[in-house]
Design an enzyme around this catalytic site. Structure first.
Site, short mmCIF file in Angstrom:
data_model
loop_
_atom_site.label_atom_id
_atom_site.label_comp_id
_atom_site.label_asym_id
_atom_site.label_seq_id
_atom_site.Cartn_x
_atom_site.Cartn_y
_atom_site.Cartn_z
N ASN A 180 -9.58 3.81 3.47
CA ASN A 180 -8.89 5.10 3.40
C ASN A 180 -8.21 5.35 2.06
OD1 ASN A 180 -6.81 3.27 3.62
ND2 ASN A 180 -5.84 4.21 5.40
N GLY A 189 -2.68 9.88 10.42
CA GLY A 189 -2.97 8.91 11.48
C GLY A 189 -4.35 9.14 12.07
N PRO A 242 0.01 11.92 2.93
CA PRO A 242 -1.33 12.52 2.82
C PRO A 242 -1.92 12.87 4.18
CG PRO A 242 -1.49 10.14 2.69
CD PRO A 242 -0.02 10.46 2.79
N GLY A 243 -2.83 13.82 4.16
CA GLY A 243 -3.62 14.13 5.36
C GLY A 243 -4.93 13.38 5.28
N LYS A 293 -13.76 8.50 -3.44
CA LYS A 293 -13.67 7.49 -2.39
C LYS A 293 -14.50 6.27 -2.77
CE LYS A 293 -12.18 8.06 1.29
NZ LYS A 293 -10.86 7.75 1.89
N HIS A 327 3.30 7.94 7.46
CA HIS A 327 2.70 7.70 6.14
C HIS A 327 1.47 8.56 5.91
CE1 HIS A 327 -0.55 5.59 8.07
NE2 HIS A 327 -0.97 4.98 6.98
N ASN A 382 3.75 0.04 3.27
CA ASN A 382 3.50 -1.23 3.98
C ASN A 382 4.39 -2.30 3.36
OD1 ASN A 382 1.42 -0.06 5.44
ND2 ASN A 382 -0.14 -1.51 4.82
N CYS A 403 0.85 -1.18 0.00
CA CYS A 403 0.00 0.00 0.00
C CYS A 403 0.89 1.24 0.00
CB CYS A 403 -0.90 -0.01 1.23
SG CYS A 403 -2.10 1.35 1.25
#
Length: 410
Positions: A165, A338, A311-312, A409, A335, A280, A79
């Site tokens: 996500n 969070g 990314p946020g 998304k 990454h 990952n 990922c």
């Protein structure tokens, strides 16, 4: 950065957070478990976006001697992120109309029609150089017949986004240029590989009377064992597949962006500065004069001068960064932002209406078929990305800050 080293730890835990109160209890317990593994090299690292995972904390890093831990790589092997910049200023095109829609709404709609999302896959077999090569080298995979069917099935998922996500975003950088960012991985392939080899490792660890308690969910495979070699073969396949998956989606999104801007805004588009990176995986690297298997779960490699993507959350900010080669972090950064809330916690605390109003107020175009679970991935469910970046100022230098304009998304 501060260090946790107490009666619960065998090895130190280096933590890029402002204090212990910023670590949820379940995440801290997982970090303690990591710090008691007998094959740890030097210390355990927790990135500023850390939160509880499946045995291994997300945002966790461990360098292991001579072993690989399937659950410390994670279920979505490979990922990661892919990024592309353009030479088009968003200000120059944002008011362009496409029928009754804005050009941003039109591009987001076209991306949704071009890239399968959620559980969707392609109806026809797609081209995949990665899977073609796997079929040519089946001697690497035939020892695990239970997994072989995944190779053929993968042809229908390459170039698909998935859910959770994962996202496709159109963004604007601080200089006003339109950019593209995609977050996705190895789809079903990676999950099946992780689950299969975690189960294999558990059985072997029990047979060996392993020092690692089964409750840690960190069963390991020696890299020189047949099972360890098999896992590494399959892990690399999933990583290559994830990389190709992101590349394929980026090709589709670039095509949409180019076609729409050329047709409706009358501008040509040039794409530059591509970055494609995993967050990952496990890799053999040399740290402190030893060759060790660095496991990064929800953590991004950040070697000196290396560019990466952090990314946020949708409607928030994201960053392109350059690594500082911080040895203490095993050359690793966060990454993303969070999670501050679990998916269920976010659904309990934030309503669909709140999220949709927030996105509208920020001028963000959302492409999502079903909106009832949109709160799971809202920006309120995540930590503040700017705080995360501040906590890892010794690890990376931001080189581009990006604001969400439109997001797809699953």
């Amino acid at each position: 950065m501060f260090v946790i080293f107490n009666e619960k730890t065998k090895f130190p835990i280096k933590t890029w957070l402002s204090g212990m109160d910023k670590i949820e209890e379940s995440c801290l317990m997982q970090a303690y478990n990591l710090s008691n593994l007998p094959f740890v090299h030097k210390w355990v690292c927790l990135m500023p976006d850390t939160h509880a995972g499946m045995g291994m904390p997300i945002g966790g890093v461990i360098a292991a001697k001579d072993v690989v831990i399937p659950n410390a790589v994670g279920v979505d092997i490979g990922c990661g992120m892919v990024f592309m910049a353009t030479d088009v200023r968003y200000e120059e095109i944002k008011d362009v109309s496409v029928g009754t829609s804005t050009i941003m709404q039109s591009m987001i709609g076209s991306i949704m029609r071009s890239v399968p999302v959620g559980f969707d896959k392609h109806k026809k077999k797609q081209e995949s150089a990665v899977l073609d090569l796997a079929l040519e080298n089946m001697e690497k995979y035939n020892a695990n017949p239970e997994l072989v069917h995944l190779i053929e099935e993968g042809y229908f998922q390459v170039g698909t986004l998935g859910g959770g996500n994962h996202f496709i975003e159109l963004q604007e950088d601080e200089e006003g240029y339109l950019c593209i960012m995609i977050h996705s991985g190895s789809r079903h392939l990676g999950k099946e590989i992780c689950d299969y080899f975690h189960k294999t490792a558990r059985a072997l660890n029990e047979k060996w009377y392993s020092q690692v308690p089964d409750g840690f969910r960190l069963a390991f495979l020696p890299v020189q064992s047949e099972e360890g070699k098999q896992y590494l073969n399959w892990m690399q396949l999933a990583m290559d597949y994830a990389f190709e998956n992101r590349e394929r989606m980026m090709e589709q999104v670039c095509r949409v962006v180019r076609e729409q801007i050329e047709k409706y805004a009358g501008q040509s588009v040039t794409f530059t500065d591509k970055i494609n990176c995993h967050h990952n995986y496990a890799a053999l690297e040399n740290h402190y004069n030893e060759n060790v298997w660095v496991h990064r779960t929800g953590a991004t490699r950040a070697r000196l001068g290396e560019r990466a993507v952090i990314p946020g959350a949708m409607g928030s900010y994201s960053y392109v960064v350059e690594g500082k080669g911080n040895a203490e972090s095993f050359c690793t950064s966060s990454h993303g932002a969070g999670r501050a809330y679990s998916r269920s916690g976010a659904m309990q605390n934030f309503t669909t209406e709140q999220v949709m109003v927030d996105l509208k107020e920020q001028g963000v175009t959302l492409g999502k078929r079903k909106k009832n679970d949109v709160a799971e991935e809202c920006r309120f469910a995540y930590k503040d990305i700017d705080e995360v970046m501040a906590q890892q100022a010794d690890i990376v230098t931001p080189v581009r800050k990006l604001k969400t304009l439109g997001v797809v998304k699953g």
